[in-house]
Design a protein around this motif. Structure first.
Motif, PDB file in Angstrom:
ATOM      1  N   SER A   1     -10.143  -7.019  15.827  1.00  0.00           N
ATOM      2  CA  SER A   1     -10.712  -8.199  15.140  1.00  0.00           C
ATOM      3  C   SER A   1      -9.593  -9.137  14.675  1.00  0.00           C
ATOM      4  N   GLY A   2      -8.354  -8.622  14.621  1.00  0.00           N
ATOM      5  CA  GLY A   2      -7.221  -9.468  14.194  1.00  0.00           C
ATOM      6  C   GLY A   2      -7.022  -9.477  12.686  1.00  0.00           C
ATOM      7  N   GLU A   3      -7.978  -8.932  11.958  1.00  0.00           N
ATOM      8  CA  GLU A   3      -7.904  -9.017  10.490  1.00  0.00           C
ATOM      9  C   GLU A   3      -6.689  -8.307   9.884  1.00  0.00           C
ATOM     10  N   PRO A   4      -6.264  -7.158  10.430  1.00  0.00           N
ATOM     11  CA  PRO A   4      -5.203  -6.404   9.748  1.00  0.00           C
ATOM     12  C   PRO A   4      -3.851  -7.102   9.691  1.00  0.00           C
ATOM     13  N   MET A   5      -3.600  -8.061  10.607  1.00  0.00           N
ATOM     14  CA  MET A   5      -2.217  -8.435  10.865  1.00  0.00           C
ATOM     15  C   MET A   5      -1.457  -9.050   9.692  1.00  0.00           C
ATOM     16  N   ASP A   6      -2.121  -9.820   8.841  1.00  0.00           N
ATOM     17  CA  ASP A   6      -1.352 -10.437   7.746  1.00  0.00           C
ATOM     18  C   ASP A   6      -1.654  -9.756   6.412  1.00  0.00           C
ATOM     19  N   LYS A   7      -2.002  -8.462   6.478  1.00  0.00           N
ATOM     20  CA  LYS A   7      -2.418  -7.800   5.236  1.00  0.00           C
ATOM     21  C   LYS A   7      -1.696  -6.473   5.049  1.00  0.00           C
ATOM     22  N   ALA A   8      -1.284  -6.245   3.796  1.00  0.00           N
ATOM     23  CA  ALA A   8      -0.562  -5.015   3.503  1.00  0.00           C
ATOM     24  C   ALA A   8      -1.446  -3.813   3.824  1.00  0.00           C
ATOM     25  N   GLY A   9      -0.865  -2.803   4.449  1.00  0.00           N
ATOM     26  CA  GLY A   9      -1.625  -1.605   4.818  1.00  0.00           C
ATOM     27  C   GLY A   9      -2.512  -1.827   6.028  1.00  0.00           C
ATOM     28  N   GLY A  10      -2.562  -3.057   6.524  1.00  0.00           N
ATOM     29  CA  GLY A  10      -3.325  -3.340   7.730  1.00  0.00           C
ATOM     30  C   GLY A  10      -4.820  -3.472   7.517  1.00  0.00           C
ATOM     31  N   TYR A  11      -5.244  -3.794   6.268  1.00  0.00           N
ATOM     32  CA  TYR A  11      -6.682  -4.031   6.089  1.00  0.00           C
ATOM     33  C   TYR A  11      -6.920  -5.086   5.012  1.00  0.00           C
ATOM     34  N   GLY A  12      -8.094  -5.688   5.078  1.00  0.00           N
ATOM     35  CA  GLY A  12      -8.503  -6.673   4.084  1.00  0.00           C
ATOM     36  C   GLY A  12      -9.802  -6.207   3.459  1.00  0.00           C
TER      37      GLY A  12
ATOM     38  N   VAL B   1       0.873  -1.173   0.000  1.00  0.00           N
ATOM     39  CA  VAL B   1       0.000   0.000   0.000  1.00  0.00           C
ATOM     40  C   VAL B   1       0.911   1.224   0.000  1.00  0.00           C
ATOM     41  N   SER B   2       0.561   2.208  -0.823  1.00  0.00           N
ATOM     42  CA  SER B   2       1.412   3.392  -0.890  1.00  0.00           C
ATOM     43  C   SER B   2       0.575   4.640  -0.598  1.00  0.00           C
ATOM     44  N   VAL B   3       1.038   5.405   0.387  1.00  0.00           N
ATOM     45  CA  VAL B   3       0.327   6.629   0.739  1.00  0.00           C
ATOM     46  C   VAL B   3       1.379   7.682   1.114  1.00  0.00           C
ATOM     47  N   ASP B   4       1.193   8.887   0.613  1.00  0.00           N
ATOM     48  CA  ASP B   4       2.134   9.985   0.887  1.00  0.00           C
ATOM     49  C   ASP B   4       3.580   9.533   0.685  1.00  0.00           C
ATOM     50  N   GLU B   5       3.832   8.897  -0.450  1.00  0.00           N
ATOM     51  CA  GLU B   5       5.202   8.463  -0.779  1.00  0.00           C
ATOM     52  C   GLU B   5       5.762   7.392   0.168  1.00  0.00           C
ATOM     53  N   GLN B   6       4.943   6.860   1.024  1.00  0.00           N
ATOM     54  CA  GLN B   6       5.406   5.827   1.976  1.00  0.00           C
ATOM     55  C   GLN B   6       4.892   4.466   1.533  1.00  0.00           C
ATOM     56  N   ILE B   7       5.711   3.440   1.750  1.00  0.00           N
ATOM     57  CA  ILE B   7       5.271   2.074   1.442  1.00  0.00           C
ATOM     58  C   ILE B   7       4.839   1.398   2.735  1.00  0.00           C
ATOM     59  N   LEU B   8       3.619   0.873   2.742  1.00  0.00           N
ATOM     60  CA  LEU B   8       3.137   0.138   3.918  1.00  0.00           C
ATOM     61  C   LEU B   8       3.044  -1.342   3.562  1.00  0.00           C
ATOM     62  N   GLU B   9       3.648  -2.173   4.395  1.00  0.00           N
ATOM     63  CA  GLU B   9       3.518  -3.626   4.195  1.00  0.00           C
ATOM     64  C   GLU B   9       2.625  -4.183   5.298  1.00  0.00           C
ATOM     65  N   LYS B  10       2.898  -5.398   5.753  1.00  0.00           N
ATOM     66  CA  LYS B  10       2.039  -5.961   6.790  1.00  0.00           C
ATOM     67  C   LYS B  10       2.448  -5.392   8.148  1.00  0.00           C
ATOM     68  N   PRO B  11       1.501  -5.025   8.994  1.00  0.00           N
ATOM     69  CA  PRO B  11       1.870  -4.473  10.301  1.00  0.00           C
ATOM     70  C   PRO B  11       2.534  -5.538  11.159  1.00  0.00           C
ATOM     71  N   VAL B  12       3.480  -5.072  12.010  1.00  0.00           N
ATOM     72  CA  VAL B  12       4.163  -6.055  12.868  1.00  0.00           C
ATOM     73  C   VAL B  12       3.396  -6.291  14.175  1.00  0.00           C
ATOM     74  N   ASP B  13       2.598  -5.286  14.585  1.00  0.00           N
ATOM     75  CA  ASP B  13       1.782  -5.461  15.783  1.00  0.00           C
ATOM     76  C   ASP B  13       0.589  -4.507  15.696  1.00  0.00           C
ATOM     77  N   LYS B  14      -0.195  -4.479  16.763  1.00  0.00           N
ATOM     78  CA  LYS B  14      -1.434  -3.684  16.712  1.00  0.00           C
ATOM     79  C   LYS B  14      -1.142  -2.191  16.602  1.00  0.00           C
ATOM     80  N   GLN B  15      -0.107  -1.742  17.298  1.00  0.00           N
ATOM     81  CA  GLN B  15       0.250  -0.314  17.229  1.00  0.00           C
ATOM     82  C   GLN B  15       0.615   0.060  15.800  1.00  0.00           C
ATOM     83  N   ASP B  16       1.373  -0.826  15.173  1.00  0.00           N
ATOM     84  CA  ASP B  16       1.788  -0.607  13.802  1.00  0.00           C
ATOM     85  C   ASP B  16       0.552  -0.565  12.889  1.00  0.00           C
ATOM     86  N   ALA B  17      -0.403  -1.467  13.134  1.00  0.00           N
ATOM     87  CA  ALA B  17      -1.642  -1.478  12.338  1.00  0.00           C
ATOM     88  C   ALA B  17      -2.377  -0.154  12.541  1.00  0.00           C
TER      89      ALA B  17
END
Ligand code: M5T
Length: 631
Positions: free
Chosen positions: A166-177, A91-107
């Motif tokens: 809900s746990g859904e964000p954790m294995d998904k780029a940008g933290g959402y499915g 996921v790309s936003v404001d020139e930043q690349i977001l991959e899968k979050p490492v924890d809830k804070q990251d999500a």
């Protein structure tokens, strides 16, 4: 069912999806693609700042994922895949690349960034065509990416946290499915929805169309497809084409070269997304002049209907030792082969032509000769000869399978129908005559040679000093083990009538002395002492009751720190994905009281005997490996 003729081009190839993403597996399964899943071990740690655009990062990561799997399978396994597919979604936003979050804070950080804004989802895809030449891996890589724009609504903190919990964000780029709960966050999507989910199917099909059906010469100025060509285009273009499963030398590749889309060794082309969608139906007129859709060729069904013909052609060519003849004397004309093997010229010529069309032989003006894989796998003395298993398939499994209908109706083995006698157990059938016994041992030897490297290397077994291969037959696995682990001593334990016949199969060599043979019945006799007990393709022969007898005996002699290693085709829990293993389970039905089992089923059997820390390694090859150290 393969809906799309472009994907149909992959039917006869060994396709590997280098991805653990269940979404990618589902997207490709849904369109009827058959593939093995070998998740990539490539760590997604490329330096982001070294890429000028986010999509370049996704494409390079996809390439590295696929390359890692292609190389690993080539080095580790005996059959190089034909096609490896890798993908990476970011996921790309404001020139930043977001991959899968490492924890809830990251999500939370990611979702807050996306909140109320439009962002881009890029999926990079790499398609690697592989072939093994002189043991070297040759690859042609093609890659592309797709961009989809997604806008999130303004979301409250409360909703974001509820979503995160809900746990859904954790294995998904940008933290959402987007395909599940995350869909609630989304105001609009511009572009390919499946691209967001993880795989840009439409663009993938177009890319395959470009690779497999380049424009004809008179139309060569249209170098790229921006739509998926219709069925009649394919049929004209593919006329007379043979679908060899061992990639190139194959005609598709020469077509690629001839139109200059990409060439062998010259690696890959990248392009940006093209969004045109077209349907696949070809309008025809019926007798009333009313437009209707042409019947699409049900290629998968036709292939299945013909499957037995191809098998039997291979079996007969093997029985007649045609591959042995051609290895010694090829290239040869049909008439000379017929004279040598004592068959009719017209029948032999048809058989040879069929084998050539199936990719088993090469046909040139000089005559017929073996392909490289025929020399390795089909000659009786080939390095990884399957000759023994092919003859066993023809003489033993074929008659059993002709009684599959009765087996399904009755739910039991069919040896009495196939061979006219009832034996109490499987091995009595095999060992009643010397000829059948040797044929069976040769068959088991074939498969063991082919799978031994996987069994030996799926786990690091170097901590074990001694192993006992229960039902180890000719010792093929034992010899591989002592090659990989020179300090290991292996005892092959099998029935006396087997052990008495193993000498023919023994290799000479420096580690030969580390393998010893002991005869006995593992259901009745004492088991030799060992640190590691191996059961390779044994448990699937037996019903649960007998497995419990065997496992309790192993458990009784297995000291803490010792282990059990199983090698079997492990089914997925839903028993719906691995056709080879599911067909093998039918094979077990027609001849044994056993069956293929899922990982959960093996785990349950093991746990009842104190083997609690079970690790299952799905190899993507013929056998999967289960290791369990006794605590
Ligand atoms: C935006 C979005 C992403 N995903 C998933 O995010 C993972 C990306 O990670 P990856 O690194 O590309 O793949 P992976 O899951 O680590 O697998 P692998 O290919 O083995 O690296 C993939 O799963 C995608 O489906 C969704 O399921 N839904 C969405 O809306």
């Amino acid at each position: 069912m393969v809906l799309n003729p472009v994907l149909g081009k992959l039917v006869s190839k060994r396709v590997v999806l280098a991805s653990a993403s269940p979404r990618r597996q589902e997207i490709l399964t849904n369109v009827g693609l058959r593939f093995e899943v070998v998740p990539s071990w490539f760590k997604e740690t490329l330096e982001k700042s070294s890429f000028t655009a986010p999509y370049e990062y996704a494409v390079e990561t996809a390439r590295q994922k696929a390359l890692e799997v292609a190389n690993r399978m080539h080095v580790k396994h005996l059959r190089t895949p034909d096609v490896v597919i890798g993908a990476d979604t970011i996921v790309s936003v404001d020139e930043q690349i977001l991959e899968k979050p490492v924890d809830k804070q990251d999500a939370y950080r990611m979702l807050s960034r996306l909140n109320g804004k439009e962002h881009s989802v890029f999926t990079g895809v790499a398609i690697i065509h592989c072939r093994s030449k002189d043991n070297q891996l040759e690859m042609e890589i093609t890659d592309f990416y797709e961009e989809t724009k997604v806008k999130f609504s303004e979301l409250s903190e409360e909703l974001l946290w509820e979503y995160i919990h809900s746990g859904e964000p954790m294995d998904k780029a940008g933290g959402y499915g987007i395909q599940a709960l995350g869909g609630m966050l989304v105001e609009y999507v511009h572009g390919d929805f499946l691209n967001v989910v993880g795989f840009p199917l439409n663009h993938f099909c177009k890319k395959l169309a470009e690779l497999y059906y380049p424009p004809s010469k008179h139309n060569v100025q249209h170098k790229k497809y921006d739509s998926i060509p219709s069925v009649d285009t394919f049929e004209k273009l593919s006329d007379g084409e043979s679908e060899s499963s061992n990639f190139t030398g194959h005609k598709d590749a020469s077509k690629l070269d001839s139109v200059g889309i990409y060439s062998l060794g010259a690696v890959y082309t990248s392009e940006n997304s093209s969004g045109v969608r077209t349907g696949f139906t070809v309008p025809l007129e019926n007798q009333n002049g009313v437009s209707q859709s042409a019947a699409k060729l049900p290629s998968k069904i036709l292939e299945l209907m013909d499957g037995f013909r191809a098998s039997k052609a291979l079996f007969v060519a093997s029985k007649l030792k045609i591959f042995d003849h051609l290895k010694d004397k090829g290239p040869m004309k049909a008439v000379d082969i017929a004279n040598d093997v004592g068959t009719s010229v017209c029948g032999t010529e048809r058989l040879l032509d069929a084998c050539a069309a199936l990719g088993l032989l090469e046909k040139t003006l000089q005559g017929y000769s073996n392909t490289d894989s025929a020399n390795i796998y089909l000659t009786s003395d080939g390095k990884y000869s399957l000759h023994g298993y092919i003859i066993h398939s023809n003489d033993h499994l074929w008659p059993l399978f002709t009684n599959l209908e009765s087996a399904v109706k009755e739910g039991s083995r069919q040896n009495h129908r196939a061979f006219g006698k009832k034996a109490d157990d499987l091995f009595k059938d095999y060992y009643h005559s010397q000829e059948v016994k040797q044929r069976f041992m040769a068959a088991m030897h074939s498969i063991a040679r082919l799978t031994a490297r996987d069994v030996a290397t799926a786990f690091d077994l170097s901590q074990f000093k001694s192993a006992c291969d229960l039902g180890g037959c000719t010792g093929a696995l034992a010899h591989e083990l002592v090659q990989v682990y020179p300090d290991l001593k292996v005892t092959v334990f099998d029935l006396p009538e087997v052990i008495a016949n193993t000498s023919y199969f023994q290799p000479s060599g420096q580690h030969a002395a580390s393998v010893t043979f002991v005869s006995g019945d593992f259901f009745k006799d004492n088991l030799p002492e060992a640190d590691l007990y191996i059961l390779s393709r044994v448990l699937h022969d037996w019903p649960d009751e007998k497995i419990h007898v065997l496992l309790s005996k192993v458990s009784a002699v297995c000291r803490p720190g010792c282990a059990i290693l199983l090698a079997e085709m492990v089914l997925d829990d839903e028993k719906k994905n691995r056709s080879t293993a599911l067909l093998q389970s039918l094979n077990m039905l027609v001849q044994t009281e056993g069956k293929e089992r899922s990982g959960t089923e093996y785990r349950a059997l093991l746990e009842q005997h104190g083997f609690t820390n079970v690790t299952i390694r799905i190899t993507g090859n013929l056998l999967d490996i289960i290791l369990c150290v006794k605590m």
